[in-house]
Scaffold this active site. Sequence first.
Site, PDB file in Angstrom:
ATOM      1  N   ARG A 234      -7.922 -15.989  48.077  1.00 44.90           N
ATOM      2  CA  ARG A 234      -9.294 -15.546  48.447  1.00 44.90           C
ATOM      3  C   ARG A 234     -10.377 -16.995  48.079  1.00 44.90           C
ATOM      4  O   ARG A 234     -10.494 -16.407  46.655  1.00 44.90           O
ATOM      5  CB  ARG A 234     -10.118 -14.929  49.627  1.00 44.90           C
ATOM      6  CG  ARG A 234      -8.803 -14.206  50.359  1.00 44.90           C
ATOM      7  CD  ARG A 234      -9.464 -14.483  52.059  1.00 44.90           C
ATOM      8  NE  ARG A 234      -7.981 -14.009  52.827  1.00 44.90           N
ATOM      9  CZ  ARG A 234      -6.935 -14.442  52.499  1.00 44.90           C
ATOM     10  NH1 ARG A 234      -6.516 -15.771  52.446  1.00 44.90           N
ATOM     11  NH2 ARG A 234      -6.777 -14.375  53.790  1.00 44.90           N
ATOM     12  N   HIS A 282      -5.682 -24.699  53.195  1.00 48.45           N
ATOM     13  CA  HIS A 282      -5.330 -22.852  53.400  1.00 48.45           C
ATOM     14  C   HIS A 282      -4.409 -22.729  54.108  1.00 48.45           C
ATOM     15  O   HIS A 282      -4.030 -22.422  55.219  1.00 48.45           O
ATOM     16  CB  HIS A 282      -6.420 -22.306  53.882  1.00 48.45           C
ATOM     17  CG  HIS A 282      -6.493 -20.944  54.268  1.00 48.45           C
ATOM     18  ND1 HIS A 282      -7.387 -19.862  53.573  1.00 48.45           N
ATOM     19  CD2 HIS A 282      -5.191 -19.620  53.968  1.00 48.45           C
ATOM     20  CE1 HIS A 282      -7.464 -18.656  53.555  1.00 48.45           C
ATOM     21  NE2 HIS A 282      -5.906 -18.673  53.900  1.00 48.45           N
TER      22      HIS A 282
HETATM   23  P1  NDP Z   1      -1.765  -6.982  48.096  1.00 51.13           P
HETATM   24  O1  NDP Z   1      -1.732  -5.742  48.473  1.00 51.13           O
HETATM   25  O2  NDP Z   1       0.862  -7.014  47.843  1.00 51.13           O
HETATM   26  O3  NDP Z   1      -1.158  -7.169  46.366  1.00 51.13           O
HETATM   27  C1  NDP Z   1      -2.392  -7.361  46.387  1.00 51.13           C
HETATM   28  C2  NDP Z   1      -3.046  -7.426  44.396  1.00 51.13           C
HETATM   29  O4  NDP Z   1      -3.865  -6.706  44.030  1.00 51.13           O
HETATM   30  C3  NDP Z   1      -1.840  -5.968  43.612  1.00 51.13           C
HETATM   31  O5  NDP Z   1      -1.379  -6.092  42.513  1.00 51.13           O
HETATM   32  C4  NDP Z   1      -3.337  -5.205  43.416  1.00 51.13           C
HETATM   33  O6  NDP Z   1      -3.569  -3.998  42.631  1.00 51.13           O
HETATM   34  C5  NDP Z   1      -4.072  -6.516  43.864  1.00 51.13           C
HETATM   35  N1  NDP Z   1      -5.396  -5.949  43.040  1.00 51.13           N
HETATM   36  C6  NDP Z   1      -6.323  -5.767  44.877  1.00 51.13           C
HETATM   37  N2  NDP Z   1      -7.932  -5.616  44.000  1.00 51.13           N
HETATM   38  C7  NDP Z   1      -7.707  -6.015  42.642  1.00 51.13           C
HETATM   39  C8  NDP Z   1      -8.602  -5.903  42.035  1.00 51.13           C
HETATM   40  N3  NDP Z   1     -10.252  -5.236  41.653  1.00 51.13           N
HETATM   41  N4  NDP Z   1      -8.475  -5.250  39.685  1.00 51.13           N
HETATM   42  C9  NDP Z   1      -6.894  -5.757  40.124  1.00 51.13           C
HETATM   43  N5  NDP Z   1      -6.575  -5.990  40.373  1.00 51.13           N
HETATM   44  C10 NDP Z   1      -6.950  -6.212  41.970  1.00 51.13           C
HETATM   45  O7  NDP Z   1      -1.381  -8.225  48.703  1.00 51.13           O
HETATM   46  P2  NDP Z   1      -0.599  -9.826  49.153  1.00 51.13           P
HETATM   47  O8  NDP Z   1       0.476 -10.108  48.009  1.00 51.13           O
HETATM   48  O9  NDP Z   1       0.109  -9.376  50.355  1.00 51.13           O
HETATM   49  O10 NDP Z   1      -1.416 -10.657  49.378  1.00 51.13           O
HETATM   50  C11 NDP Z   1      -2.210 -11.031  47.767  1.00 51.13           C
HETATM   51  C12 NDP Z   1      -3.731 -12.281  48.820  1.00 51.13           C
HETATM   52  O11 NDP Z   1      -3.543 -13.397  49.119  1.00 51.13           O
HETATM   53  C13 NDP Z   1      -3.752 -11.215  50.530  1.00 51.13           C
HETATM   54  O12 NDP Z   1      -4.755 -10.434  50.241  1.00 51.13           O
HETATM   55  C14 NDP Z   1      -4.550 -13.023  50.845  1.00 51.13           C
HETATM   56  O13 NDP Z   1      -6.179 -12.563  50.738  1.00 51.13           O
HETATM   57  C15 NDP Z   1      -3.890 -13.488  49.909  1.00 51.13           C
HETATM   58  N6  NDP Z   1      -3.304 -14.909  51.211  1.00 51.13           N
HETATM   59  C16 NDP Z   1      -3.206 -15.812  50.885  1.00 51.13           C
HETATM   60  C17 NDP Z   1      -2.445 -16.546  51.675  1.00 51.13           C
HETATM   61  C18 NDP Z   1      -2.696 -18.515  51.719  1.00 51.13           C
HETATM   62  O14 NDP Z   1      -2.236 -19.443  52.489  1.00 51.13           O
HETATM   63  N7  NDP Z   1      -3.705 -19.081  51.130  1.00 51.13           N
HETATM   64  C19 NDP Z   1      -1.245 -16.116  52.990  1.00 51.13           C
HETATM   65  C20 NDP Z   1      -1.541 -15.237  52.361  1.00 51.13           C
HETATM   66  C21 NDP Z   1      -2.109 -14.021  51.695  1.00 51.13           C
HETATM   67  P3  NDP Z   1      -2.810  -2.539  42.923  1.00 51.13           P
HETATM   68  O15 NDP Z   1      -1.231  -3.660  42.265  1.00 51.13           O
HETATM   69  O16 NDP Z   1      -3.163  -2.223  42.100  1.00 51.13           O
HETATM   70  O17 NDP Z   1      -2.224  -2.230  44.393  1.00 51.13           O
HETATM   71  C1  OXD Z   2      -3.124 -14.672  54.722  1.00 58.26           C
HETATM   72  C2  OXD Z   2      -3.688 -16.122  55.243  1.00 58.26           C
HETATM   73  O1  OXD Z   2      -4.035 -13.814  54.897  1.00 58.26           O
HETATM   74  O2  OXD Z   2      -3.125 -16.858  55.705  1.00 58.26           O
HETATM   75  O3  OXD Z   2      -1.936 -14.862  55.904  1.00 58.26           O
HETATM   76  O4  OXD Z   2      -4.343 -16.805  54.238  1.00 58.26           O
END
Ligand code: NDP
Ligand code: OXD
Length: 319
Positions: A234, A282
């Site tokens: 993000r 995005h």
């Molecule tokens: P998940 O919830 O599966 O994974 C999130 C990861 O981030 C986990 O490993 C989590 O740690 C880690 N995390 C969260 N907060 C912290 C923190 N404060 N410090 C360290 N690590 C942290 O999410 P996804 O992998 O499915 O997606 C990740 C993000 O990708 C989404 O939230 C979205 O913002 C973004 N996204 C962007 C897209 C785009 O088109 N650009 C499309 C889809 C998603 P832990 O393993 O310990 O829980």
């Molecule tokens: C998502 C994105 O969060 O597209 O899936 O950003």
Amino acid sequence: MPAKSPVIVDLKFIPDEVDTALEGAFPGREVINLADPTHRGRDLSGIDYAVVWKSAPDLFSRAPDLKVVFSGGAGVDHVLKLPGLPEVPLVRFVDRTLTTRMSEWVVMQCLLHLRQQRAYEALAKKREWRDLSQPEAADVTVGIMGMGVLGQDAARKLAVMGFKVIGWSRSKRTVEGIETYDAAGLDAFLGRTDFLVGLLPLTPDTQGIFNAALFKKLRRKGPFGAPVFINAGRGGSQVEADILECLDSGVLDAVSLDVFEEEPLSRDSRFWDMPNVYVTPHVAASSDVKALFAHVNEQIDRFESGLPLEHVVDKVAGY
Ligand code: NDP
Ligand code: OXD
């Protein structure tokens, strides 16, 4: 048998794609697509389900009886900031189609930097036939911040390409063949990272995490000297003034950004024209709308059969 509850669809996606995907998506259920002007002002009370992406702020006051809210994407920051979010499960979108798209984008960006694509494009513009010294993937350590569904898949696919891959997350994750760090190991993780990949959700803890102080801790002895930053998590997690300053001063060699503090990215932004910056709007892993509705339908079936919902968000953690 009581009538099935309708589903509210409020997705700021490509309208034609939503219309096509809706055909036959929710058998036996009315669909109230808020993009359809005939639903403007419609009473949404008594409706159990909504699938949303960047909804208007009055959604939850118009639909006060929701039992489950579905995010149209993997991220949920857009839902958590809406006023009046009800105390009901919030389910995010987790699906092979989305995961695969993200890994394609991450692997592509790492390869574009590894293979010095921008430098070759600049040479080609001058019609200059010249080769550049070429490091191999195994010379580069890619560090992924965010080792959830998307980070883990990208890590595995980068490893197949030959990159050394390490991962960092809040809690320590175990991924075969990948060395991982928990939150406390951040500095050690950064000190080994040549290409930094951001796949973090936006939460109060990750707001502005990608800043100059963090970039200065990255390894500077990789094959390209200064490190590369690649973010598809993000935009709120990155400090764009710091990224520009670090590119100008050589703290960063190059960046790839799919997400921005403000979207759409302003036409005046310097990022558009910089030779060492890749910008995408995005789209790293846009939701496949048909797959999204299949997932929502499956989760509604589970919910109505008394099975636990999957991919429920921890609203306190924010993801
Ligand atoms: P998940 O919830 O599966 O994974 C999130 C990861 O981030 C986990 O490993 C989590 O740690 C880690 N995390 C969260 N907060 C912290 C923190 N404060 N410090 C360290 N690590 C942290 O999410 P996804 O992998 O499915 O997606 C990740 C993000 O990708 C989404 O939230 C979205 O913002 C973004 N996204 C962007 C897209 C785009 O088109 N650009 C499309 C889809 C998603 P832990 O393993 O310990 O829980
Ligand atoms: C998502 C994105 O969060 O597209 O899936 O950003």
